[in-house]
Design a protein around this motif. Sequence first.
Motif, PDB file in Angstrom:
ATOM      1  N   THR A 109       0.842  -1.212   0.000  1.00 39.95           N
ATOM      2  CA  THR A 109       0.000   0.000   0.000  1.00 39.95           C
ATOM      3  C   THR A 109       0.872   1.256   0.000  1.00 39.95           C
ATOM      4  O   THR A 109       0.596   2.221  -0.725  1.00 39.95           O
ATOM      5  CB  THR A 109      -0.925   0.004   1.243  1.00 39.95           C
ATOM      6  OG1 THR A 109      -1.777  -1.126   1.170  1.00 39.95           O
ATOM      7  CG2 THR A 109      -1.749   1.277   1.309  1.00 39.95           C
ATOM      8  N   ILE A 110       1.939   1.235   0.812  1.00 43.43           N
ATOM      9  CA  ILE A 110       2.853   2.392   0.869  1.00 43.43           C
ATOM     10  C   ILE A 110       3.509   2.598  -0.506  1.00 43.43           C
ATOM     11  O   ILE A 110       3.669   3.738  -0.957  1.00 43.43           O
ATOM     12  CB  ILE A 110       3.912   2.201   1.981  1.00 43.43           C
ATOM     13  CG1 ILE A 110       3.222   2.173   3.350  1.00 43.43           C
ATOM     14  CG2 ILE A 110       4.946   3.318   1.951  1.00 43.43           C
ATOM     15  CD1 ILE A 110       4.103   1.673   4.486  1.00 43.43           C
ATOM     16  N   LYS A 111       3.837   1.500  -1.174  1.00 41.08           N
ATOM     17  CA  LYS A 111       4.396   1.580  -2.535  1.00 41.08           C
ATOM     18  C   LYS A 111       3.423   2.293  -3.480  1.00 41.08           C
ATOM     19  O   LYS A 111       3.798   3.158  -4.270  1.00 41.08           O
ATOM     20  CB  LYS A 111       4.652   0.169  -3.064  1.00 41.08           C
ATOM     21  CG  LYS A 111       6.101  -0.261  -3.084  1.00 41.08           C
ATOM     22  CD  LYS A 111       6.195  -1.585  -3.831  1.00 41.08           C
ATOM     23  CE  LYS A 111       7.561  -2.214  -3.642  1.00 41.08           C
ATOM     24  NZ  LYS A 111       7.624  -3.566  -4.172  1.00 41.08           N
ATOM     25  N   GLN A 112       2.134   1.895  -3.397  1.00 39.85           N
ATOM     26  CA  GLN A 112       1.106   2.502  -4.259  1.00 39.85           C
ATOM     27  C   GLN A 112       0.939   3.991  -3.942  1.00 39.85           C
ATOM     28  O   GLN A 112       0.773   4.826  -4.849  1.00 39.85           O
ATOM     29  CB  GLN A 112      -0.230   1.771  -4.067  1.00 39.85           C
ATOM     30  CG  GLN A 112      -0.233   0.341  -4.619  1.00 39.85           C
ATOM     31  CD  GLN A 112      -1.373  -0.494  -4.056  1.00 39.85           C
ATOM     32  OE1 GLN A 112      -2.318   0.034  -3.456  1.00 39.85           O
ATOM     33  NE2 GLN A 112      -1.289  -1.814  -4.229  1.00 39.85           N
ATOM     34  N   LEU A 113       0.982   4.341  -2.655  1.00 43.11           N
ATOM     35  CA  LEU A 113       0.870   5.745  -2.250  1.00 43.11           C
ATOM     36  C   LEU A 113       2.051   6.550  -2.800  1.00 43.11           C
ATOM     37  O   LEU A 113       1.895   7.710  -3.196  1.00 43.11           O
ATOM     38  CB  LEU A 113       0.809   5.865  -0.727  1.00 43.11           C
ATOM     39  CG  LEU A 113      -0.477   5.352  -0.060  1.00 43.11           C
ATOM     40  CD1 LEU A 113      -0.292   5.224   1.448  1.00 43.11           C
ATOM     41  CD2 LEU A 113      -1.648   6.301  -0.364  1.00 43.11           C
ATOM     42  N   LEU A 114       3.225   5.930  -2.836  1.00 38.97           N
ATOM     43  CA  LEU A 114       4.409   6.589  -3.392  1.00 38.97           C
ATOM     44  C   LEU A 114       4.223   6.859  -4.888  1.00 38.97           C
ATOM     45  O   LEU A 114       4.537   7.948  -5.383  1.00 38.97           O
ATOM     46  CB  LEU A 114       5.646   5.716  -3.153  1.00 38.97           C
ATOM     47  CG  LEU A 114       6.972   6.225  -3.732  1.00 38.97           C
ATOM     48  CD1 LEU A 114       7.344   7.575  -3.141  1.00 38.97           C
ATOM     49  CD2 LEU A 114       8.091   5.219  -3.482  1.00 38.97           C
ATOM     50  N   GLU A 115       3.671   5.887  -5.605  1.00 36.87           N
ATOM     51  CA  GLU A 115       3.415   6.068  -7.041  1.00 36.87           C
ATOM     52  C   GLU A 115       2.392   7.181  -7.273  1.00 36.87           C
ATOM     53  O   GLU A 115       2.534   8.001  -8.184  1.00 36.87           O
ATOM     54  CB  GLU A 115       2.925   4.754  -7.658  1.00 36.87           C
ATOM     55  CG  GLU A 115       4.046   3.720  -7.834  1.00 36.87           C
ATOM     56  CD  GLU A 115       3.518   2.308  -8.102  1.00 36.87           C
ATOM     57  OE1 GLU A 115       2.337   2.187  -8.485  1.00 36.87           O
ATOM     58  OE2 GLU A 115       4.285   1.346  -7.907  1.00 36.87           O
ATOM     59  N   ALA A 116       1.363   7.215  -6.418  1.00 33.09           N
ATOM     60  CA  ALA A 116       0.342   8.277  -6.536  1.00 33.09           C
ATOM     61  C   ALA A 116       0.969   9.647  -6.293  1.00 33.09           C
ATOM     62  O   ALA A 116       0.638  10.635  -6.965  1.00 33.09           O
ATOM     63  CB  ALA A 116      -0.789   8.018  -5.539  1.00 33.09           C
ATOM     64  N   PHE A 117       1.901   9.729  -5.327  1.00 35.47           N
ATOM     65  CA  PHE A 117       2.592  10.994  -5.037  1.00 35.47           C
ATOM     66  C   PHE A 117       3.345  11.480  -6.272  1.00 35.47           C
ATOM     67  O   PHE A 117       3.306  12.669  -6.606  1.00 35.47           O
ATOM     68  CB  PHE A 117       3.547  10.821  -3.857  1.00 35.47           C
ATOM     69  CG  PHE A 117       4.609  11.889  -3.776  1.00 35.47           C
ATOM     70  CD1 PHE A 117       4.293  13.168  -3.340  1.00 35.47           C
ATOM     71  CD2 PHE A 117       5.928  11.632  -4.170  1.00 35.47           C
ATOM     72  CE1 PHE A 117       5.266  14.167  -3.282  1.00 35.47           C
ATOM     73  CE2 PHE A 117       6.898  12.614  -4.120  1.00 35.47           C
ATOM     74  CZ  PHE A 117       6.566  13.888  -3.669  1.00 35.47           C
TER      75      PHE A 117
END
Length: 681
Positions: A570-578
């Motif tokens: 999930t943190i990986k996905q949030l990083l991509e969204a950022f």
Amino acid sequence: MTNETLQDEKEYLEEIKEQLTLAIRRVDGSVKQFSDELREKKEYIHEHQSGMDEADMVAAGQSINRMAFTGEAAVTRKRKLLKLGQSPYFGRLDFAAAGQAAAPVYIGIYSFFDEQRRTNLIYDWRAPISSMFYDFELGEAFYTTPSGTVRGTIELRRQYKIRDGRLEFMLDSDVNIHDDVLQRELAKSSDDKLKNIVATIQRDQNAVIRNEEAAVMVIQGVAGSGKTSIALHRIAFLLYRYRETIAASDILIISPNKVFADYISNVLPELGEEHIPELVMEELAADLLENRYRFQTFFEQVSALLEQHDPAFIERIRFKSSFDFLSQLNQYLLHMENSYLRFQDLRVGSTVVPKAIIEQKFRTYHRVPLLGRFALVAQDVRDYVRHAAGRKLSGREKGTIGEALNRMFRFHNVLDIYRDFYRWVGRPELLRLEPGAPLEYADVFALIYLRIRLEGISTYAHVKHLLIDEMQDYTPVQYAVLSRVFTCRKTILGDVSQTVNPYSASSAETIERVFPQADVVRLYRSYRSTLEITAFAQRIVPNPHIIPLERHGPAPALVRCPSPQAELDTIKQLLEAFHGSGNQSLGIICKTLPQAEQVYEVLQGPNVHLLTDESSSFQEGVIITTAHLAKGLEFDEVIVPFASAQNYRTEVDKSMLYVACTRAMHQLTLTYTGELTTFVA
């Protein structure tokens, strides 16, 4: 000159830029002239040095130094003029002094004096007349100069945003620092360094910045109130106001860590001042202890508290962080002097020195630290014996006197004295001195304090102003040390809600007890976070006084994950969204360093940085770190991983969570596995 319309202002801006360009050309001419003269002077000396005497050589050297200094001043002026060319001014006042017509006052980061017309085209934001821009609305106003108060009327207040020499917008404002300008500035993305705030300084902030009377200024400000910015602008103001007597090298900043020091390093150079020396508290401690002892750092102390709940360790920290501890140290020092000196007659050959004489000599030197008196009294006793016996003393007799005096006192080692203090208070278990192990952090400044009182210590006499950030993390005994080592004026700032160790926190009231003469200012308005983030942080550590700025954004997100691996995904996905968001900075703020290292292992990539207690610089982009090291920093977005009830459960954990959440400007996300921490439930 009225410049009533946007077009008038654009034309005036072009005129100012033209004047700045001409000034830069004049400076370039001066620099070239100095350079040519310097080269010629050096060539002359080289050719004629065989025929020059010492006086000629000294005079020539002084001449070269003068030329070099003048050339450096010209280069500094050029740098300021180039910066003004990018954004010459941000404000304007039309001020009519009593009995005179209104005249426009343009305000910028630096002043610009037109030498051809002999007039000031731009006033430095720190100039007395500029203070009205921050302090008054339209109508009656005044400013104070060294020669008196000037009263009059403000007929127009205007604000500008000029970037890269282009006028982006202007606003006429009849209220103090127009909210529109503040909102535009706060809504922008954060990047790699703290910025100057000259265009948006508020009235209460201006009062702190321009306060010249306070010997000690204590700024207690809520998260996001701009404490550090205000303190740095205060330093810039004092450097401007007292430029004849104080320089950047005369000021010292005590920072919480090297990363924070790097983060704030841009502000003063942006304001035209040189870089200011800084120390972290551990560097100061090592210096004051002359590197005699290894000791735990504050970061290590907090890490130990986070990793294991040890009631005995907490009790040791709590006791040594109290005001009562400092009082008991002072009582012990008094007791030691009254009880531990056992005076007796001293025989040297056939001469007897009565104990009353020895005691009287010790009392004579009552202003000298106790352990420093022995050498002085020994010399007096030698003089007494030499006079009484009518002869010179042998080396052995001199040594005997020194040894005999030392035996009259129970201790001569500060560490032994410190150990005895705990026996005296009946709490020997509160001192852990393991052979070969470092001193606990809570003991470091107590030991320094005893050393100052017993041995004396050289003060940092060259420091004329001390700036202490994160005041809540320092204890009364640390402040007692600072007050003795630094006898200069001080600016002390922090927020008791942002302590990373609640067992050793100091409030403004505690600091007032150490510095009773302090002027205490409380800042309740928070500018950093959106209303939604501020309200969320209030659930963790409520503060009824906080006044958030009316700026909205998405509500903080609480993301529950089915497993630890899913949370990392999930943190990986949030990083991509950022990366697709347009925001400039993301802080991923963990409770402990091992947790931060775990996240970094998963997210490693370009522009992703791990900040540890060993780091010395702040990088832009994605920062993975701990709440302890994130203090004072701010990010467009913040992710707080592992926000579970299992991970955040103690008082120290709660402090860390509050610090982590209040770093976010626009967006905040907490991820967790299992149950959510009760601190935000």
